[in-house]
Design a protein around this motif. Structure first.
Motif, PDB file in Angstrom:
ATOM      1  N   THR A  43      84.348  84.512  79.936  1.00 40.83           N
ATOM      2  CA  THR A  43      83.229  83.865  79.251  1.00 40.83           C
ATOM      3  C   THR A  43      83.425  83.928  77.739  1.00 40.83           C
ATOM      4  N   ILE A  44      83.827  85.091  77.241  1.00 39.73           N
ATOM      5  CA  ILE A  44      84.100  85.223  75.806  1.00 39.73           C
ATOM      6  C   ILE A  44      85.275  84.336  75.412  1.00 39.73           C
ATOM      7  N   GLN A  45      86.333  84.372  76.222  1.00 41.74           N
ATOM      8  CA  GLN A  45      87.539  83.601  75.905  1.00 41.74           C
ATOM      9  C   GLN A  45      87.247  82.103  75.865  1.00 41.74           C
ATOM     10  N   THR A  46      86.535  81.598  76.870  1.00 43.46           N
ATOM     11  CA  THR A  46      86.274  80.157  76.930  1.00 43.46           C
ATOM     12  C   THR A  46      85.228  79.729  75.902  1.00 43.46           C
ATOM     13  N   ASP A  47      84.317  80.619  75.543  1.00 47.46           N
ATOM     14  CA  ASP A  47      83.369  80.285  74.470  1.00 47.46           C
ATOM     15  C   ASP A  47      84.112  80.030  73.159  1.00 47.46           C
ATOM     16  N   ILE A  48      85.110  80.850  72.884  1.00 44.58           N
ATOM     17  CA  ILE A  48      85.933  80.661  71.683  1.00 44.58           C
ATOM     18  C   ILE A  48      86.627  79.299  71.730  1.00 44.58           C
ATOM     19  N   TYR A  88      86.746  80.234  89.806  1.00 48.12           N
ATOM     20  CA  TYR A  88      85.878  79.422  90.667  1.00 48.12           C
ATOM     21  C   TYR A  88      85.965  79.896  92.116  1.00 48.12           C
ATOM     22  N   ASP A  89      87.170  80.196  92.578  1.00 44.48           N
ATOM     23  CA  ASP A  89      87.342  80.702  93.944  1.00 44.48           C
ATOM     24  C   ASP A  89      86.581  82.011  94.132  1.00 44.48           C
ATOM     25  N   LEU A  90      86.635  82.885  93.134  1.00 46.50           N
ATOM     26  CA  LEU A  90      85.990  84.197  93.250  1.00 46.50           C
ATOM     27  C   LEU A  90      84.476  84.140  93.127  1.00 46.50           C
ATOM     28  N   THR A  91      83.960  83.174  92.366  1.00 50.74           N
ATOM     29  CA  THR A  91      82.524  83.155  92.074  1.00 50.74           C
ATOM     30  C   THR A  91      81.768  81.987  92.692  1.00 50.74           C
ATOM     31  N   LYS A  92      82.449  80.879  92.961  1.00 47.35           N
ATOM     32  CA  LYS A  92      81.834  79.621  93.399  1.00 47.35           C
ATOM     33  C   LYS A  92      80.883  79.059  92.356  1.00 47.35           C
ATOM     34  N   ASP A  93      81.059  79.468  91.134  1.00 49.51           N
ATOM     35  CA  ASP A  93      80.243  78.989  90.016  1.00 49.51           C
ATOM     36  C   ASP A  93      80.857  77.696  89.477  1.00 49.51           C
ATOM     37  N   TRP A  96      83.089  77.337  86.218  1.00 47.71           N
ATOM     38  CA  TRP A  96      84.527  77.593  86.189  1.00 47.71           C
ATOM     39  C   TRP A  96      85.302  76.412  86.749  1.00 47.71           C
ATOM     40  N   LYS A  97      84.738  75.728  87.701  1.00 49.02           N
ATOM     41  CA  LYS A  97      85.393  74.527  88.211  1.00 49.02           C
ATOM     42  C   LYS A  97      85.503  73.468  87.121  1.00 49.02           C
ATOM     43  N   ASN A  98      84.422  73.286  86.378  1.00 45.70           N
ATOM     44  CA  ASN A  98      84.429  72.272  85.312  1.00 45.70           C
ATOM     45  C   ASN A  98      85.455  72.611  84.231  1.00 45.70           C
ATOM     46  N   LEU A  99      85.510  73.880  83.845  1.00 48.07           N
ATOM     47  CA  LEU A  99      86.500  74.290  82.842  1.00 48.07           C
ATOM     48  C   LEU A  99      87.913  74.176  83.405  1.00 48.07           C
ATOM     49  N   ALA A 100      88.080  74.529  84.686  1.00 52.26           N
ATOM     50  CA  ALA A 100      89.399  74.427  85.317  1.00 52.26           C
ATOM     51  C   ALA A 100      89.892  72.989  85.294  1.00 52.26           C
ATOM     52  N   GLU A 101      89.013  72.058  85.615  1.00 51.16           N
ATOM     53  CA  GLU A 101      89.401  70.645  85.593  1.00 51.16           C
ATOM     54  C   GLU A 101      89.786  70.210  84.178  1.00 51.16           C
ATOM     55  N   PHE A 121     105.882  76.476  87.624  1.00 48.38           N
ATOM     56  CA  PHE A 121     104.814  77.368  87.175  1.00 48.38           C
ATOM     57  C   PHE A 121     103.655  76.557  86.599  1.00 48.38           C
ATOM     58  N   MET A 122     103.984  75.617  85.736  1.00 48.71           N
ATOM     59  CA  MET A 122     102.985  74.929  84.932  1.00 48.71           C
ATOM     60  C   MET A 122     102.058  74.064  85.776  1.00 48.71           C
ATOM     61  N   ILE A 123     102.630  73.292  86.676  1.00 44.75           N
ATOM     62  CA  ILE A 123     101.826  72.405  87.523  1.00 44.75           C
ATOM     63  C   ILE A 123     101.362  73.128  88.788  1.00 44.75           C
ATOM     64  N   GLY A 124     102.172  74.048  89.283  1.00 42.36           N
ATOM     65  CA  GLY A 124     101.788  74.762  90.501  1.00 42.36           C
ATOM     66  C   GLY A 124     100.538  75.608  90.328  1.00 42.36           C
ATOM     67  N   CYS A 125     100.492  76.364  89.226  1.00 43.81           N
ATOM     68  CA  CYS A 125      99.353  77.261  89.018  1.00 43.81           C
ATOM     69  C   CYS A 125      98.088  76.509  88.645  1.00 43.81           C
ATOM     70  N   SER A 126      98.219  75.334  88.067  1.00 42.57           N
ATOM     71  CA  SER A 126      97.058  74.561  87.616  1.00 42.57           C
ATOM     72  C   SER A 126      96.676  73.500  88.649  1.00 42.57           C
ATOM     73  N   TYR A 127      97.453  72.452  88.734  1.00 45.37           N
ATOM     74  CA  TYR A 127      97.108  71.338  89.616  1.00 45.37           C
ATOM     75  C   TYR A 127      97.129  71.717  91.097  1.00 45.37           C
ATOM     76  N   LEU A 128      98.155  72.452  91.516  1.00 40.67           N
ATOM     77  CA  LEU A 128      98.242  72.794  92.930  1.00 40.67           C
ATOM     78  C   LEU A 128      97.115  73.732  93.343  1.00 40.67           C
ATOM     79  N   THR A 129      96.807  74.713  92.505  1.00 40.72           N
ATOM     80  CA  THR A 129      95.694  75.605  92.816  1.00 40.72           C
ATOM     81  C   THR A 129      94.392  74.816  92.893  1.00 40.72           C
ATOM     82  N   GLY A 130      94.195  73.887  91.959  1.00 42.89           N
ATOM     83  CA  GLY A 130      93.000  73.052  91.992  1.00 42.89           C
ATOM     84  C   GLY A 130      92.945  72.163  93.218  1.00 42.89           C
TER      85      GLY A 130
END
Length: 415
Positions: A43-48, A88-93, A96-101, A121-130
């Motif tokens: 939350t602190i990190q993304t607020d920045i 998002y997976d851990l919280t279902k909030d 986090w989904k919106n920020l992830a997208e 790494f770059m696409i697997g951890c981001s797009y594939l996880t999403g």
């Protein structure tokens, strides 16, 4: 009768006393505590980031304690967006989904990147996880296009995916022709998934060829792995075995062992080829039995570093191995790899490695190592340490709740 009266009075007194006592809240369980900590830090990190008006991508801290942000073509650019998906997976909030997208889709052009192998790494951890979590059809296209880009680095004569361009940057000073690093095992998942999603078996075949050649050429007799194997482009022969980020050519660089364990476990998931699982277990056995592994199972940055025990630890290697162990537990009945993973995760969650909220640049874990030979990222937080730690927590959660392994897309693979 008097006895009963006394008992009744005592019972009433006990009830009254209890009512006067301040209520103690139940202590959160381990996973809840970790989720709360992750949410607070992120939350602190993304607020920045959001207040900056830019789509910043935090990787680590510099020597002055400032957050280091990286461009989208940096090999670590997928980990922070990926962590948002794991949040998002851990919280279902939905936050986090919106920020992830948002942070994931900022990497769209990476699908065309062809000048290094880390697109996995770059696409697997981001797009594939999403895609696994939310199934956006447009993500599927990005994954397949990225796999096409990664496939352009396949060298048929050697049967491997070339990691670095031999004429680029500091790599160009090493005299290599076709350098392949053990890290590349982590990029094969993208290829396996591209075959699942597209039906094109080419990606699967390239991944298998690379895994086979790595298993053949990257390992020593004790099943520790080299960091770099350089192949001849003309005939595929091995020109040299070296290191770039470890202590010495014949030393066991800790994160390299983690990449091998995790990477070959992933290969087993997609192929069910026992050789791959056996290799993962053999390297794990080296890791666990080396005399220089600390009791908390968080390794020094290199098993042969000369000043042990006065050498930096590498939490990123431990987090990666813990995540792999939770997956291995489902394949290796009776070996209780989960207990080993729990030991690692418990120590990572302790005060020696987990940062206090608002500290550590708002990263989750402390004490990781990037590359000591390059004088870079020594005893600092790293975004990939956080990513694999969160991934380990999700795998732990699913195992303990008897949930099916969730790190796959469709059930049937095309080979």
């Amino acid at each position: 009768m008097k006895i009963k009266n006394h008992l009744g009075i005592a019972a009433l007194a006990a009830v009254a006393l209890a009512a006067c006592q301040p209520k103690q809240e139940a202590k959160p369980d381990f996973l809840t505590e970790e989720i709360n900590n992750i949410v607070a830090q992120h939350t602190i990190q993304t607020d920045i980031i959001e207040k900056s008006g830019k789509c910043l991508n935090p990787r680590t801290l510099d020597t002055l304690g400032n957050i280091v942000y990286v461009p989208i073509d940096d090999w670590t650019s997928g980990f922070f967006p990926g962590s948002m998906w794991l949040d998002y997976d851990l919280t279902k909030d939905e936050k986090w989904k919106n920020l992830a997208e948002k942070y994931t889709e900022a990497l769209d052009s990476v699908k065309y990147l062809k000048w290094h192998h880390d697109v996995g790494f770059m696409i697997g951890c981001s797009y594939l996880t999403g895609y696994r979590l939310c199934g956006q059809p447009e993500y599927k296209d990005v994954i397949v296009e990225a796999a096409k880009s990664l496939s352009t680095r396949f060298r048929p004569n050697a049967g491997v995916i070339q990691s670095w361009d031999a004429d680029r940057g500091w790599q160009g000073k090493r005299g290599w022709e076709c350098p392949v690093i053990i890290d590349n095992m982590m990029n094969l998942e993208l290829l396996f998934e591209a075959t699942r999603l597209s039906g094109d078996s080419t990606f699967h075949k390239i991944a298998v060829s690379h895994a086979d050649q790595t298993m053949k050429n990257h390992f020593r007799a004790d099943n520790s792995c080299y960091h770099v194997v350089d192949y001849a482009l003309k005939d595929g022969s091995v020109r040299s075995r070296q290191t770039a980020q470890g202590y010495a050519h014949e030393s066991a660089w800790a994160r390299g062992q983690a990449w091998a364990i995790y990477g070959f476990t992933t290969c087993y998931r997609y192929t069910h080829d026992q050789r791959y699982l056996d290799q993962a277990e053999k390297t794990l056995n080296f890791y666990l039995t080396d005399k220089n592994l600390p009791k908390d199972l968080i390794p020094y940055w290199d098993f042969d570093a000369p000043k042990i025990p006065n050498e930096p630890r590498d939490a990123s290697a431990a987090a990666c191995i813990a995540s792999a162990l939770y997956e291995m537990d489902g394949y290796c009945q009776g070996k209780n790899y989960k207990a080993l993973a729990d030991t690692i995760v418990t120590h990572l969650a302790g005060p020696d490695y987990k940062a206090k909220v608002g500290e550590n640049g708002n990263f989750i874990l402390m004490h990781s190592v990037g590359s000591i030979p390059h004088g870079q990222e020594i005893d600092v937080p790293l975004n990939y340490a956080d990513y694999y730690y969160e991934e380990a927590l999700i795998r732990k959660r699913d195992l303990e709740n008897n949930q099916p392994f969730s790190f796959v897309t469709e059930k049937d693979s095309v080979q």
